[in-house]
Motif scaffolding. Structure first.
Motif, PDB file in Angstrom:
ATOM      1  N   ARG A 217      45.811  34.026  33.953  1.00  0.00           N
ATOM      2  CA  ARG A 217      47.057  34.133  33.186  1.00  0.00           C
ATOM      3  C   ARG A 217      47.537  35.586  33.138  1.00  0.00           C
ATOM      4  NH1 ARG A 217      46.503  31.844  27.550  1.00  0.00           N
ATOM      5  NH2 ARG A 217      44.387  32.703  27.630  1.00  0.00           N
ATOM      6  N   GLY A 218      47.064  36.391  34.067  1.00  0.00           N
ATOM      7  CA  GLY A 218      47.482  37.784  34.068  1.00  0.00           C
ATOM      8  C   GLY A 218      47.268  38.414  35.426  1.00  0.00           C
ATOM      9  N   ARG A 231      53.627  36.772  27.614  1.00  0.00           N
ATOM     10  CA  ARG A 231      52.792  36.051  26.647  1.00  0.00           C
ATOM     11  C   ARG A 231      52.491  34.644  27.138  1.00  0.00           C
ATOM     12  NH1 ARG A 231      57.313  37.732  24.758  1.00  0.00           N
ATOM     13  NH2 ARG A 231      56.171  39.258  23.578  1.00  0.00           N
ATOM     14  N   TRP A 232      51.792  33.882  26.280  1.00  0.00           N
ATOM     15  CA  TRP A 232      51.440  32.491  26.552  1.00  0.00           C
ATOM     16  C   TRP A 232      50.577  32.335  27.799  1.00  0.00           C
ATOM     17  CZ3 TRP A 232      57.296  32.222  25.813  1.00  0.00           C
ATOM     18  CH2 TRP A 232      57.580  32.383  24.453  1.00  0.00           C
ATOM     19  N   GLN A 233      51.167  31.929  28.903  1.00  0.00           N
ATOM     20  CA  GLN A 233      50.368  31.724  30.107  1.00  0.00           C
ATOM     21  C   GLN A 233      50.487  32.883  31.088  1.00  0.00           C
ATOM     22  OE1 GLN A 233      51.919  27.969  31.593  1.00  0.00           O
ATOM     23  NE2 GLN A 233      50.306  26.854  30.506  1.00  0.00           N
ATOM     24  N   ASP A 234      51.177  33.938  30.707  1.00  0.00           N
ATOM     25  CA  ASP A 234      51.496  34.970  31.691  1.00  0.00           C
ATOM     26  C   ASP A 234      51.672  36.311  30.999  1.00  0.00           C
ATOM     27  OD1 ASP A 234      52.403  36.473  33.804  1.00  0.00           O
ATOM     28  OD2 ASP A 234      54.098  35.180  34.314  1.00  0.00           O
TER      29      ASP A 234
END
Lengths: 490, 490
Positions: A217-218, A231-234
């Motif tokens: 996710r990053g 944010r969230w998934q990324d």
């Protein structure tokens, strides 16, 4: 659909668009071709225009009037939406546009003035921005304190009176510690050598992994000024490489991992709602700081890092892990906030906090700012500023209208001090894990007690729930005195 | 502000937002963390929703009624806006949403069915999409031909009747050439060896530079399926690397450089207007194809490439530049369109064109599609399809609703043939430059005569102005017969 559902559906799309705009900013700072700046500024302006229209959409007011919250979580969602709607609605469209235009223009002028060491080229622009920010503060304050109205954007609920009292309590002990440390007989040695970029980046990735950064996710890229985004998934991090100083890359990375992990650690059910983001800049900085300093610059983790760096660079100029711990934590005189160590950092903030309060209140004119900065720096640090680029021109914040932002850095340090105390008492064997390059127990405690809540509680309540007590500067100062007394053999 | 100015200002912001959405797509295919797919799909949906609302904004109709064009360029701008507005307004919001939902869903199902070689898992989904596309075509056609209404989205002004006539004229000569070449005694040798990724990417960048790709307004990344993305000041290319086949990377790159250069070559004054993009898919493909084939696979350029590749890979399995020219242009039997050579490529297109016309007209049912595909392939290529992944499941187009798109690939080839003839006669010494790895004279001629005009002229007029005559299949077929008769010593 109820009014609450309609409002949430509308908000969901706004959050998604805002996330797109942030991704565009990441693109610009990392991968965008350099010839695309004009086009990107038009694209950003179009996104901002869409977002501004949505944030001030009169339907939000109607939905807020009709919405019926089912529980305290719903109520908090409504409070956060109402707060943003009120703020956005209070700022006249003309002022918002003028601020956006001026601050986008002034960033380039500031960079040029800094490169040329020419404050006179920049101060008139800064004065324009200050006037606009005071106008904005008046609109937001609705009769209240101007500076508090600006501060509230970054640290909701905080006041300058309370921060000033906090800083007053911190200053004497920080100044005393600083003097003791700089005058100590024993001084840790500096790291010397040449450290290839690829190896630094490998080490940075290894450290991010040690903190459990979620690479699915990053990602990590290089940027001039490291930042985290999304944010969230990324949620992506950036870092930078200075070939003579591998600590810059490593600790910038760990710092940004702290920011990103906060966003990634938030309850996924909060995604695309106002609960789905870090609750304040101070809360955010508490995570980046505790990752970087209390965990990352501690004896246990630096012991592990010493071994990794010795292997990666085929030996180091520092003889052993204990000496390396001192090297990582060296305190040296310096003009620049972003290069400051744990002991001096907050003193840099206090200087800016006092000056910007004076500017906003009209007690200090921009034309007297250089003089005021230099006098205060001499008083606080005992050294005369050698040139404006090392003084008032060093930070971009004021140039882009960020008045009221600086104190959140020091608040973050204070929160990190409190959190570290609670963490150490909750996880007594933590150092054994850190010595093996495993920050998971610390990260899990922070996620469970703080990160996952996102915007659910106001900043102060969030920290106090996590630490089970009141916020105070004492744990940070105790930690600093203990740590640096040891390192400097005072 | 006049109605014309208002309309243009509104359109400008829509173009900027649309550019943002496209950049988001690039991000997804190149750098996005793999765990971010759900979030990204929500972000894309939010952007699409904003864009759809703008494209059908009733004010556009009012502005169009009142706007007074000052010249033919203004008139063309109005025509293009009116065309998009009419198309967007004719499609009911419910249908647009359903199509977006179904095609985003079906892409994954198609990929899975292809991986499992299981057409039965995918055909029901394809049937749903076909029904939606027929409904869309009905709405757009307004009583006219359904297929033409879809085709018009990709190649404005083209009709299936005219394309069918063109293809009928092409087929016999292509089939004859294909048979001669495959049956020839002399067959060029294949390239063998192992070609490291970094070296392939270096060669790809070197080739892009040879074509004058503007790296200050572009960049190159790796993607599963190469594509280009963006316009004005920011048009990026992607490529892929197959370690056993360096031509894949090199010619994918040159192909995408053709697409990107078209966008980057458009008059900068057209940025953020409907004139600021390639005018049709066929026009676009003409640029990618002439860059890739007529220029990039010619004897002169491959002579230069042979030397670069020999140096980069420390020798090649092919003895000299002349043999290498044959190797680059080898014709071999194969099932897959995207791997097809210049001789066979258009035959793959004709098969799809006829089948999709039958599907849209209701003359062919989806449940009979595999059989129809396989029968037609056997007839056209003399080989039985071995498995559905090599047959009807090979392309993503129908799965994502792209009916009417395929013929534009072959149109692009025909346009490229015409442009190549005109280019060669306008720049007689071109091969001397290409032999030195310099495609600038070709690129400049294409930019001056075609690319810079953007959307100013309809596709047919654009090409005919550039070539100073009528579009015909003859130059392409003459070129192919001449080239392959030579290579295969027929």
């Amino acid at each position: 659909m109820s009014a609450f559902d309609d409002l949430l559906a509308f908000q969901r799309q706004t959050e998604a668009l805002s996330s797109v705009a942030e991704r565009l900013g990441w693109d610009q700072e990392t991968v965008m071709p350099r010839g695309a700046t004009e086009q990107r500024s038009e694209e950003m302006a179009a996104m901002e225009s869409v977002l501004h229209e949505r944030r001030t959409d009169p339907r939000i007011g109607e939905w807020l009037d009709q919405a019926e919250p089912e529980d305290t979580e719903d109520q908090r969602v409504l409070d956060l939406i109402a707060r943003d709607f009120r703020r956005a609605s209070r700022i006249p469209a003309r002022l918002a546009m003028e601020l956006a235009r001026q601050t986008s223009l002034s960033q380039g002028l500031w960079a040029e003035a800094r490169a040329n060491d020419a404050p006179q080229d920049f101060l008139p622009v800064l004065n324009d921005i200050l006037m606009l920010k005071r106008e904005e503060a008046s609109a937001l304050a609705d009769g209240g304190d101007l500076y508090d109205a600006l501060l509230d954007d970054y640290e909701p609920g905080a006041t300058q009176a309370e921060i000033a009292a906090l800083f007053d309590a911190m200053r004497p002990r920080l100044v005393a510690l600083r003097e003791d440390v700089l005058g100590a007989d024993h001084q840790p040695q500096a790291l010397s050598g040449d450290f290839p970029q690829e190896t630094q980046l490998w080490l940075a990735r290894t450290c991010a992994t040690a903190y459990g950064y979620d690479w699915t996710r990053g990602r990590m890229d290089i940027a001039v000024h490291p930042f985290s985004s999304g944010r969230w998934q990324d949620s992506r991090i950036t870092t930078r490489v200075v070939e003579t100083d591998p600590f810059n890359c490593i600790y910038s990375t760990i710092h940004e991992v702290g920011h990103s992990s906060y966003e990634l650690g938030i309850d996924p059910d909060y995604a695309f709602t106002p609960l789905g983001r870090g609750v304040s800049m101070g809360a955010h900085e508490s995570q980046s700081r505790i990752y970087e300093n209390q965990i990352g610059r501690g004896r246990a983790f630096t012991g592990w890092l010493y071994q990794r760096m010795s292997d990666a660079f085929d030996g180091l100029s520092v003889p052993d892990a204990e000496a390396f711990y001192g090297t990582v934590n060296r305190v040296t005189p310096g003009f620049i906030r972003t290069e400051a160590d744990e002991v001096q950092y907050n003193l840099h903030i206090m200087l800016r906090f006092d000056l910007e309060r004076d500017l906003i209140a009209g007690r200090l004119d921009v034309e007297d700012l250089v003089e005021a900065w230099d006098a205060r720096f001499l008083k606080d640090f005992g050294v005369a500023v050698d040139r404006p680029a090392n003084g008032v021109l060093q930070d971009v914040h004021w140039a882009v209208g960020l008045f009221g932002y600086f104190p959140t850095y020091a608040l973050g340090n204070v929160y990190a001090g409190c959190l570290n105390q609670a963490l150490r008492s909750a996880v007594p064997g933590l150092d054994r894990f850190l010595a093996a390059g495993d920050a998971a127990p610390a990260v899990e405690w922070l996620r469970e007690n703080m990160q996952r809540h996102g915007g659910l509680y106001p900043p102060r309540e969030l920290i106090e729930r996590a630490i089970g007590g009141e916020i105070s500067e004492a744990p940070l100062l105790d930690y600093l005195e203990d740590k640096f007394t040891g390192i400097y053999r005072l």
